[in-house]
Design an enzyme around this catalytic site. Structure first.
Site, PDB file in Angstrom:
ATOM      1  CE  LYS B  76     -29.206  -5.961  -3.631  1.00 11.79           C
ATOM      2  NZ  LYS B  76     -30.310  -5.486  -4.475  1.00 11.79           N
ATOM      3  CB  SER B 151     -32.466  -3.233  -2.305  1.00  7.51           C
ATOM      4  OG  SER B 151     -32.589  -4.035  -3.466  1.00  7.51           O
ATOM      5  CB  SER B 175     -32.950  -2.394  -6.154  1.00  9.51           C
ATOM      6  OG  SER B 175     -33.972  -2.390  -5.370  1.00  9.51           O
TER       7      SER B 175
END
Lengths: 484, 486, 95
Positions: B76, B151, B175
């Site tokens: 990420k 997210s 997330s």
């Protein structure tokens, strides 16, 4: 005329003498090239995290113990949020609700030797900010973050001081404590101790405090005194002219000896303190506190008492000698070599201090070591040299002529003649050479003889080129002149 | 090759069926061909990846292959990677090339893992749909008109589409778990403090936690073993031995006590999601587990408490983006105020600004006690709910999200978007671990089963998820997207 | 607790986020609805509940006082927007 009383409280920021920063492993050394001692943590780069320096904690605890403060079992780091270019993260990691040092007190000594106590509200750990350099960089301000993250202990007093002199005595007392403890170099010129002074005035007898002004960053004992003097006068004049003191932050201008309001718009600060989520509560148990206590050196107030009570020094001498750790350690080393506290005190405060002052040196920079001075005093005490010769020897040591008093005495032939036979020989010669004076002496009244003997002493000393022991000369002369 | 799990790929590498270079090259090709439609990557680091793959092949040839040697994965874009842009999905950090590695990135490297690039995400991890990215939204490979969740939407979509076998995500309020559920993969949020946060761009420091996203619980175990552990650079990381998670996957479920929080099966739960979750729980019963209802009475307060605490921490954490030392800086600032205000107005997206404003407001004078302190008190009540429940049962189960993935652009109102995290947010407030496991479909969109366990019970959590995956094949389902490509 | 236009402007100033009047109006609306949701907290009796700042009841670990970081100025400043002579540059600061 209204009688006014001044009320002063101080916030003193002390840079702690750790090797590394409070939350990072960057060096705290002073004077490095800009931004070479600002690591990712100090720069507040994305994703970095703080880890607390154990030595900063230990130093804060020692300070707390030195001022008889309570050391709470739990203290917390919080974030004080505001924007400024020298504050890389947009917040300062500090303590507010639960500081590491609770209420305590500091004993201060005024010029007349009297002492009193100033209460400490609390002391807390926080990180220092960087520096803004206002020289012109293409019309911009340059930011150096080397200082960012240096550990600070902010010591907050109660508004207990009533004059500039008391404020200065308080700062001096703090300076002595932190340097004694070795938790700060106390170098005010390099910003190791910085003071914010809160000043207000009120009519004598009134209980309520007046409105205070905060004077920021006053960084020498002398400036503190001047800033307060100016500010007190300003406030009194203002009130007497029908005006009102406004609560504000002011800066001291050392060039003009005045304070003035800061030009930046004084907006209502809202620092939005909240517990720093990157740091956990600091817990210090009794064993930890006891351990720190055991590591503490003797403190100035304890030393002063010992100098007075055990060494028999006057209150004044004890106060002066205990005022700094370097001075006290020097004095004690001299005393240990020569074995006489009073002689050591006299020499340290007399000849040594005079020379240091003249050349503007700190005691740590003295060219005469404590061993050398102690050795010199020994030679005075065992009558090897006269007091007068001793001053010559001291100056020679100061100038670095030889390594020891003995070597100088030897080289210059200053050793006192204490051999009775040799002195008697010189006396007999002087008596033989001065028949008129001898006759006058012998005819004179007993009460006048004391004065008249001076002539003979002088002649004998001259004959010995100063090396005869004056007391010996005196008593032998008296014997011989009074005999006939 | 793109259908295989990390564990299978590791075996293939070990058996010499293919090299790491071949494996990584094929994944990079697939990314190049498919990611235009998904937008799951912000940066693809082809050269570095191939160099790392070669190094892994050499190490293996020398008999020196570490746990993840030569295995491709993605990070990420919240994890700092030395020499590679770390944008956090924000214009603010579009130009930021991190000068250091996050601790977890260092650990992945040391284990021989090969990062293919940085995945898309909601800006500063603020969002539940990946629509808040400066780099544009990510599409859900199961249905390109649906969001992948957020997210960590890029990581979830990349794994689901078979671009990488695994990825790292972060979870502040769901997330990792919610996008894992939306994309039909397995995602684990570890106990707070289990994985170092150093070098992970902070959103809400007391809630953020990095974790693995993969096809199977076994793969998550392998990754967690690598990234977990104490870090001297993170004061909140916990000094506790990291168990051998892989070795504990096969622990029997006989006698396992499962609690179903009644608050997780109430109003607002999509019936198809509920059906899938209840079916999954029946599977557990068939494996010997006992099921009972429990209550987490303060569940309804989790979102309100979170939207005080997380924005408050974020408002402070994001103050460092001021245009001075790194990141975006506005053109020709006239003075300091202008530098700050314009830099931050331009550099941050709308949702980030919204949370900064909320956090600043709730921390400010006169509001702090009513909001921040109150939320922290409620946080204690919420944690206590879990501690009490875990006195009765071993694990808790329920849906990961109340609905399957919603359509792109469907959630326009911030508050209704926030309510999507109803089942995941309390877990972060309590700091316990949670995992989302594929458990069926609602229409063509995957459903996730969420399993929660006490602090540091990741081994049990992974075992419980793994046993389910031994008994079902939901985790083996692949979207039609990209299927024609080998 | 309701949030007003002035509150939003104040928060925006404290947070140094530039907002146009229109944007501020939009945020008043958003923030009002968020705070209304948050206000559910007020209904709970939390008397005597100690606020929870961290999910684990852990205490701060201390780091040895050692210099472990050395200058990486060139690297760190490679990503800086404006630098001269090793200094970060900002518009002139007036005290």
């Amino acid at each position: 005329m209204m009688q006014w009383e001044t009320v002063i409280g101080l916030e003193v920021h002390v840079q702690l003498a750790t090797q590394s920063k409070i939350f990072s492993g960057a060096s705290t050394a002073f004077g490095a090239e800009p931004n070479t001692q600002a690591c990712a943590v100090d720069l507040g780069m994305p994703g970095v995290l703080p880890v607390l320096n154990e030595n900063a904690v230990a130093m804060a605890v020692k300070f707390g113990l030195a001022v008889d403060a309570e050391i709470p079992e739990t203290s917390l780091f919080e974030r004080k949020n505001y924007f400024y270019p020298d504050l890389p993260k947009g917040y300062q990691t500090s303590q507010m609700a639960q500081p590491i040092v609770g209420p305590g007190k500091v004993e201060i000594t005024l010029d007349d030797g009297s002492t009193r106590s100033v209460r400490i509200h609390h002391a807390h750990l926080e990180e220092d900010a960087g520096k803004s350099l206002h020289e012109d960089y293409h019309g911009m301000t340059g930011i150096d973050l080397n200082r960012a993250g240096t550990p600070l202990l902010e010591i907050v007093s109660e508004p207990d001081m009533r004059s500039a002199k008391e404020a200065v005595a308080y700062i001096k007392a703090l300076h002595a404590i932190v340097t004694y403890l070795g938790i700060s170099d106390g170098n005010m010129a390099e910003g190791s101790m910085r003071c914010d002074v809160n000043v207000s005035v009120r009519p004598k007898g009134q209980a309520a405090f007046g409105t205070r002004a905060e004077i920021k960053n006053v960084n020498s004992f002398r400036f503190v005194e001047k800033a307060i003097a100016f500010e007190v006068e300003r406030q009194i004049e203002l009130i007497e002219d029908g005006g009102q003191v406004v609560q504000e932050t002011r800066l001291f201008d050392p060039e003009r000896d005045e304070t003035r309001g800061m030009r930046t718009k004084e907006e209502a600060n809202d620092y939005r303190y909240f517990p720093c989520p990157d740091l956990l509560p600091v817990t210090l148990d009794g064993a930890y506190v006891d351990h720190q206590r055991a590591l503490m050196p003797e403190l100035p107030s304890e030393k002063r008492r010992r100098f007075e009570n055990q060494l028999g020094l006057s209150a004044y001498d004890a106060g002066v000698l205990a005022s700094s750790r370097a001075m006290a350690e020097y004095f004690e080393a001299v005393k240990d070599v020569c074995g006489d506290a009073k002689q050591a005190a006299n020499w340290v405060q007399g000849e040594l201090s005079a020379n240091l002052n003249r050349e503007n040196l700190e005691i740590g920079d003295s060219p005469v070591t404590a061993e050398q001075l102690g050795g010199l005093i020994q030679r005075v005490m065992d009558d090897t040299i006269s007091g007068k010769a001793a001053k010559q020897v001291f100056q020679a040591l100061w100038d670095g002529e030889e390594d020891s008093a003995d070597a100088i005495i030897e080289a210059r032939g200053l050793k006192q003649v204490t051999d009775t036979g040799a002195i008697e020989g010189m006396i007999d010669q002087v008596i033989a050479d001065s028949p008129v004076q001898v006759a006058q002496y012998r005819e004179a009244d007993e009460s006048k003889r004391g004065k008249m003997i001076g002539y003979f002493v002088g002649q004998v000393m001259k004959a010995s080129r100063g090396t005869a022991n004056p007391q010996q000369v005196n008593s032998l002369l008296k014997q011989k002149l009074d005999q006939a | 090759m793109h259908d295989k799990t990390l564990t299978e790929l590791a075996a293939g590498l070990q058996a010499g069926e293919f090299s790491s270079r071949e494996l990584c090259q094929s994944a990079l090709d697939r990314i190049q061909r498919l990611d235009g439609d998904l937008n799951s990557f912000i940066s693809v680091t082809t050269e570095q990846a191939l160099a790392d793959a070669d190094a892994a092949d050499q190490a293996r040839a020398a008999g020196d292959a570490a746990a993840l040697a030569g295995l491709p994965l993605a990070l990420k874009d919240i994890f700092c990677t030395q020499g590679v842009r770390t944008s956090c999905g924000s214009k603010m950090l579009d130009s930021f090339v991190a000068p250091y590695d996050a601790t977890v990135v260092e650990k992945i490297r040391q284990a021989g893992g090969v990062s293919l690039g940085k995945t898309n995400m909601d800006e500063f991890a603020m969002g539940s749909s990946n629509e808040n990215s400066f780099y544009g939204p990510v599409k859900n490979p199961w249905d390109l008109s649906a969001v992948p969740g957020g997210s960590s939407g890029g990581s979830a979509a990349a794994v689901a589409a078979g671009l990488v076998p695994a990825a790292l995500g972060t979870d502040t309020g769901g997330s990792i778990r919610q996008p894992a559920a939306f994309c039909g993969i397995t995602g684990l949020k570890p106990t707070y403090g289990r994985v170092s946060r150093y070098g992970m761009v902070a959103y809400a420091s007391s809630l953020d936690q990095g974790g693995p996203m993969a096809r199977t619980a076994a793969d998550c175990a392998l990754l967690l073993e690598t990234i977990a552990g104490h870090d001297v650079r993170d004061s909140t990381s916990v000094a506790r031995v990291v168990p051998d998670y892989s070795a504990e996957l096969d622990t029997s479920l006989a006698g396992l006590k499962i609690g179903l929080p009644k608050e997780y099966f109430g109003d607002g739960l999509d019936p198809e999601v509920e059906t899938a979750v209840r079916e999954a729980i029946k599977v557990y019963e068939s494996l010997g587990a006992k099921v009972c209802e429990v209550s987490l009475p303060h569940t309804h307060l989790a979102i309100p408490a979170y939207y005080v605490i997380a924005p408050a921490e974020a408002s402070s954490n994001l103050s460092r983006y001021d245009g001075v030392r790194f990141g975006h800086r506005c053109e020709d600032p006239t003075d300091l105020e202008d530098l700050y205000k314009r830099t931050r107005a331009e550099g941050f997206g709308e949702e980030v600004k919204r949370r900064i404003l909320i956090g600043t407001h709730t921390l400010s004078e006169g509001f702090f006690d009513a909001y921040y302190l109150k939320a922290q008190q409620v946080r204690r009540l919420i944690r206590q709910d879990f501690l009490d429940a875990f006195d009765e049962v071993d694990v808790l189960m329920g849906p990961t999200a109340p609905t399957p993935a919603f359509d792109l652009g469907a959630q326009k109102d911030p508050v209704s978007m926030y309510l999507q995290d109803i089942y995941t947010i309390a877990v972060n407030l309590a700091g316990i671990p949670g995992i989302s496991v594929p458990a069926g479909f609602a229409g063509n969109r995957p459903v996730g089963l969420q399993v929660l366990a006490p602090h540091f019970a990741e081994a049990q959590l992974l075992g419980v998820a793994h046993q389910f995956q031994q008994a079902t094949d939901w985790h083996l389902k692949r979207p039609a997207f990209g299927k024609e490509m080998a | 607790m309701a949030i007003e236009h002035a509150d939003v402007l104040r928060a925006a100033h404290l947070a140094r986020v530039g907002l146009s009047e229109d944007e501020a109006t939009g945020y008043v609306d958003d923030l009002s609805r968020i705070l209304k949701m948050v206000d559910q907290l007020q209904a709970v009796d939390t008397q005597d509940i100690i606020p929870l700042a961290h999910p684990l009841d852990a205490t701060q670990r201390l780091r040895p006082d050692e210099v472990t970081e050395h200058s990486q100025r060139e690297r760190f400043q490679a990503c800086a927007p404006a630098v001269t002579d090793g200094l970060y540059l900002v518009p002139r600061v007036v005290e």
